[in-house]
Design a protein around this motif. Structure first.
Motif, PDB file in Angstrom:
ATOM      1  N   VAL A   1      43.685 -57.514  30.852  1.00 45.01           N
ATOM      2  CA  VAL A   1      43.010 -57.232  32.738  1.00 45.01           C
ATOM      3  C   VAL A   1      42.392 -56.828  33.086  1.00 45.01           C
ATOM      4  O   VAL A   1      41.392 -57.271  34.127  1.00 45.01           O
ATOM      5  CB  VAL A   1      43.687 -55.730  32.912  1.00 45.01           C
ATOM      6  CG1 VAL A   1      45.951 -55.657  32.351  1.00 45.01           C
ATOM      7  CG2 VAL A   1      43.433 -54.652  31.813  1.00 45.01           C
ATOM      8  N   SER A   2      41.409 -57.289  32.297  1.00 46.48           N
ATOM      9  CA  SER A   2      40.022 -57.409  32.440  1.00 46.48           C
ATOM     10  C   SER A   2      39.372 -59.210  33.114  1.00 46.48           C
ATOM     11  O   SER A   2      39.870 -59.970  33.732  1.00 46.48           O
ATOM     12  CB  SER A   2      38.493 -57.366  30.822  1.00 46.48           C
ATOM     13  OG  SER A   2      39.255 -56.488  30.263  1.00 46.48           O
ATOM     14  N   ALA A   3      38.481 -58.686  34.080  1.00 49.96           N
ATOM     15  CA  ALA A   3      38.205 -59.703  34.705  1.00 49.96           C
ATOM     16  C   ALA A   3      36.863 -60.287  33.977  1.00 49.96           C
ATOM     17  O   ALA A   3      36.709 -61.422  33.985  1.00 49.96           O
ATOM     18  CB  ALA A   3      37.362 -59.550  35.713  1.00 49.96           C
ATOM     19  N   ALA A   4      35.975 -59.374  33.352  1.00 51.68           N
ATOM     20  CA  ALA A   4      34.947 -59.991  32.691  1.00 51.68           C
ATOM     21  C   ALA A   4      34.725 -59.404  31.003  1.00 51.68           C
ATOM     22  O   ALA A   4      34.899 -58.334  31.276  1.00 51.68           O
ATOM     23  CB  ALA A   4      34.038 -60.077  32.995  1.00 51.68           C
ATOM     24  N   TRP A   5      34.923 -60.503  30.023  1.00 50.97           N
ATOM     25  CA  TRP A   5      34.313 -59.756  29.161  1.00 50.97           C
ATOM     26  C   TRP A   5      33.158 -60.132  28.096  1.00 50.97           C
ATOM     27  O   TRP A   5      33.416 -61.243  27.638  1.00 50.97           O
ATOM     28  CB  TRP A   5      35.533 -58.867  28.130  1.00 50.97           C
ATOM     29  CG  TRP A   5      35.626 -59.008  26.955  1.00 50.97           C
ATOM     30  CD1 TRP A   5      34.935 -57.827  26.065  1.00 50.97           C
ATOM     31  CD2 TRP A   5      36.603 -59.521  25.592  1.00 50.97           C
ATOM     32  NE1 TRP A   5      35.266 -57.641  24.809  1.00 50.97           N
ATOM     33  CE2 TRP A   5      36.660 -58.283  24.558  1.00 50.97           C
ATOM     34  CE3 TRP A   5      37.128 -60.637  25.373  1.00 50.97           C
ATOM     35  CZ2 TRP A   5      36.663 -58.787  22.987  1.00 50.97           C
ATOM     36  CZ3 TRP A   5      37.660 -60.625  23.907  1.00 50.97           C
ATOM     37  CH2 TRP A   5      37.843 -59.848  23.093  1.00 50.97           C
ATOM     38  N   SER A   6      32.142 -59.350  27.997  1.00 50.09           N
ATOM     39  CA  SER A   6      31.527 -59.417  26.894  1.00 50.09           C
ATOM     40  C   SER A   6      30.615 -58.850  25.865  1.00 50.09           C
ATOM     41  O   SER A   6      31.144 -58.118  25.621  1.00 50.09           O
ATOM     42  CB  SER A   6      30.359 -60.187  27.629  1.00 50.09           C
ATOM     43  OG  SER A   6      30.568 -61.198  28.249  1.00 50.09           O
TER      44      SER A   6
ATOM     45  N   ALA B   1      17.890 -48.501  19.892  1.00 51.67           N
ATOM     46  CA  ALA B   1      18.059 -49.786  19.882  1.00 51.67           C
ATOM     47  C   ALA B   1      18.544 -50.667  21.230  1.00 51.67           C
ATOM     48  O   ALA B   1      19.702 -50.037  21.128  1.00 51.67           O
ATOM     49  CB  ALA B   1      18.011 -50.782  18.435  1.00 51.67           C
ATOM     50  N   THR B   2      18.248 -51.800  21.227  1.00 49.61           N
ATOM     51  CA  THR B   2      19.173 -52.439  22.404  1.00 49.61           C
ATOM     52  C   THR B   2      19.540 -53.868  22.168  1.00 49.61           C
ATOM     53  O   THR B   2      18.506 -54.429  21.196  1.00 49.61           O
ATOM     54  CB  THR B   2      18.240 -52.835  24.035  1.00 49.61           C
ATOM     55  OG1 THR B   2      17.121 -51.388  23.600  1.00 49.61           O
ATOM     56  CG2 THR B   2      18.976 -52.915  24.877  1.00 49.61           C
ATOM     57  N   PHE B   3      20.526 -53.959  22.031  1.00 49.96           N
ATOM     58  CA  PHE B   3      21.599 -55.218  21.752  1.00 49.96           C
ATOM     59  C   PHE B   3      22.072 -56.318  22.386  1.00 49.96           C
ATOM     60  O   PHE B   3      22.211 -55.751  23.958  1.00 49.96           O
ATOM     61  CB  PHE B   3      23.076 -54.487  20.684  1.00 49.96           C
ATOM     62  CG  PHE B   3      22.392 -53.361  19.645  1.00 49.96           C
ATOM     63  CD1 PHE B   3      21.929 -54.053  18.245  1.00 49.96           C
ATOM     64  CD2 PHE B   3      22.476 -51.819  19.920  1.00 49.96           C
ATOM     65  CE1 PHE B   3      21.344 -53.154  17.193  1.00 49.96           C
ATOM     66  CE2 PHE B   3      21.975 -51.336  18.769  1.00 49.96           C
ATOM     67  CZ  PHE B   3      22.227 -52.019  17.951  1.00 49.96           C
ATOM     68  N   THR B   4      21.473 -57.535  22.312  1.00 49.21           N
ATOM     69  CA  THR B   4      22.989 -58.371  23.069  1.00 49.21           C
ATOM     70  C   THR B   4      24.337 -58.430  22.931  1.00 49.21           C
ATOM     71  O   THR B   4      24.514 -58.823  21.814  1.00 49.21           O
ATOM     72  CB  THR B   4      21.623 -59.721  23.561  1.00 49.21           C
ATOM     73  OG1 THR B   4      20.666 -59.425  23.934  1.00 49.21           O
ATOM     74  CG2 THR B   4      22.646 -60.431  23.873  1.00 49.21           C
ATOM     75  N   VAL B   5      24.950 -58.385  24.193  1.00 47.85           N
ATOM     76  CA  VAL B   5      26.371 -58.886  24.413  1.00 47.85           C
ATOM     77  C   VAL B   5      26.156 -59.945  24.616  1.00 47.85           C
ATOM     78  O   VAL B   5      25.874 -60.548  25.910  1.00 47.85           O
ATOM     79  CB  VAL B   5      27.506 -58.310  25.366  1.00 47.85           C
ATOM     80  CG1 VAL B   5      27.041 -56.072  24.443  1.00 47.85           C
ATOM     81  CG2 VAL B   5      27.775 -57.990  26.262  1.00 47.85           C
ATOM     82  N   ASP B   6      27.077 -61.153  24.491  1.00 53.36           N
ATOM     83  CA  ASP B   6      26.698 -62.363  25.409  1.00 53.36           C
ATOM     84  C   ASP B   6      29.043 -62.603  24.821  1.00 53.36           C
ATOM     85  O   ASP B   6      29.544 -62.125  24.508  1.00 53.36           O
ATOM     86  CB  ASP B   6      26.291 -62.892  24.501  1.00 53.36           C
ATOM     87  CG  ASP B   6      26.340 -63.739  22.672  1.00 53.36           C
ATOM     88  OD1 ASP B   6      27.378 -63.656  23.104  1.00 53.36           O
ATOM     89  OD2 ASP B   6      25.177 -64.210  22.916  1.00 53.36           O
ATOM     90  N   GLN B   7      28.653 -64.172  25.378  1.00 58.54           N
ATOM     91  CA  GLN B   7      30.503 -64.748  24.719  1.00 58.54           C
ATOM     92  C   GLN B   7      30.208 -65.668  23.900  1.00 58.54           C
ATOM     93  O   GLN B   7      30.998 -66.685  23.916  1.00 58.54           O
ATOM     94  CB  GLN B   7      30.527 -65.366  26.266  1.00 58.54           C
ATOM     95  CG  GLN B   7      31.291 -64.133  27.442  1.00 58.54           C
ATOM     96  CD  GLN B   7      31.648 -64.439  28.829  1.00 58.54           C
ATOM     97  OE1 GLN B   7      31.775 -65.613  29.182  1.00 58.54           O
ATOM     98  NE2 GLN B   7      32.177 -63.376  29.721  1.00 58.54           N
ATOM     99  N   THR B   8      29.388 -65.844  22.933  1.00 56.28           N
ATOM    100  CA  THR B   8      29.218 -66.903  22.270  1.00 56.28           C
ATOM    101  C   THR B   8      30.883 -66.281  21.015  1.00 56.28           C
ATOM    102  O   THR B   8      30.671 -68.145  21.009  1.00 56.28           O
ATOM    103  CB  THR B   8      28.063 -66.360  20.849  1.00 56.28           C
ATOM    104  OG1 THR B   8      26.895 -66.708  22.582  1.00 56.28           O
ATOM    105  CG2 THR B   8      27.386 -67.623  19.798  1.00 56.28           C
ATOM    106  N   GLU B   9      31.011 -65.348  20.655  1.00 58.04           N
ATOM    107  CA  GLU B   9      32.345 -65.479  19.595  1.00 58.04           C
ATOM    108  C   GLU B   9      33.711 -66.092  20.603  1.00 58.04           C
ATOM    109  O   GLU B   9      34.140 -66.392  20.457  1.00 58.04           O
ATOM    110  CB  GLU B   9      31.801 -63.749  18.635  1.00 58.04           C
ATOM    111  CG  GLU B   9      30.839 -64.029  17.919  1.00 58.04           C
ATOM    112  CD  GLU B   9      30.763 -62.592  17.750  1.00 58.04           C
ATOM    113  OE1 GLU B   9      31.946 -62.309  17.057  1.00 58.04           O
ATOM    114  OE2 GLU B   9      29.595 -62.262  17.466  1.00 58.04           O
ATOM    115  N   GLN B  10      33.431 -64.899  21.860  1.00 54.57           N
ATOM    116  CA  GLN B  10      35.223 -64.918  22.451  1.00 54.57           C
ATOM    117  C   GLN B  10      34.572 -64.211  23.779  1.00 54.57           C
ATOM    118  O   GLN B  10      33.429 -63.085  23.583  1.00 54.57           O
ATOM    119  CB  GLN B  10      35.743 -64.202  21.579  1.00 54.57           C
ATOM    120  CG  GLN B  10      36.654 -63.922  22.356  1.00 54.57           C
ATOM    121  CD  GLN B  10      38.326 -63.560  21.503  1.00 54.57           C
ATOM    122  OE1 GLN B  10      37.646 -62.325  20.210  1.00 54.57           O
ATOM    123  NE2 GLN B  10      39.573 -63.349  21.770  1.00 54.57           N
ATOM    124  N   GLY B  11      34.811 -64.147  24.958  1.00 57.73           N
ATOM    125  CA  GLY B  11      34.708 -63.836  25.567  1.00 57.73           C
ATOM    126  C   GLY B  11      35.185 -64.426  27.188  1.00 57.73           C
ATOM    127  O   GLY B  11      35.530 -65.780  26.673  1.00 57.73           O
TER     128      GLY B  11
END
Length: 158
Positions: free
Chosen positions: A91-96, A112-122
């Motif tokens: 039901v999500s419109a965006a997922w990283s 610490a600061t971490f980056t989320v993206d859609q490389t694996e899935q999203g």
């Protein structure tokens, strides 16, 4: 003279009692615990990327550490409770999200600061508003556990 001897004897016995109880506490340091806490807001760095900051404590070697961070949004970017349910990606419109990230697992507190993206899935594009954020980690102290140490909640995306 007799009173001072009694006082000295009682004082000496009390001192040995205190030392006797303090000994074991000094011999073994307290066990460190694993913890996770989301901090601040989610900083959008691109259409599908963002950074998430967390305070954490973990213990173990690199092969004992697993990390997962997820940022999900609904179409209207509100704090919709449905995002906190299992399978809410549907039901999500965006997922990283990411499983990548280097943790310093020396048993001490770190931020610490971490980056989320859609490389694996999203999918979809992140936007300003609210997002359901999950920060989940397994370490040497949670080996074999089915539930990671985590912090989850709605956070502001900017």
């Amino acid at each position: 003279m007799r009173t001072s001897r009694k006082f000295f004897t009682l004082f000496a016995l009390a001192g040995f009692a205190v030392l006797g109880t303090a000994g074991p506490a000094l011999a073994a340091p307290p066990a460190r615990s694993t913890s996770a806490q989301l901090v601040g807001i989610v900083h959008q760095t691109g259409a599908t990327t963002a950074t998430v900051t967390a305070r954490y404590t973990c213990t173990g070697a690199a092969d004992q550490i697993r990390l997962w961070i997820s940022v999900k949004q609904t179409a209207d970017r509100t704090a919709d409770p449905i995002l906190a349910t299992a399978g809410s990606s549907g039901v999500s419109a965006a997922w990283s999200q990411t499983h990548a990230g280097v943790l310093d697992c020396d048993g001490m507190n770190h931020v610490a600061t971490f980056t989320v993206d859609q490389t694996e899935q999203g999918f979809g594009e992140l936007a300003s508003g609210s997002a359901w954020v999950q920060f989940c980690l397994f370490d040497a102290t949670t080996t074999g556990a089915e539930i990671p140490v985590s912090d989850t909640g709605f956070m502001l995306v900017r």
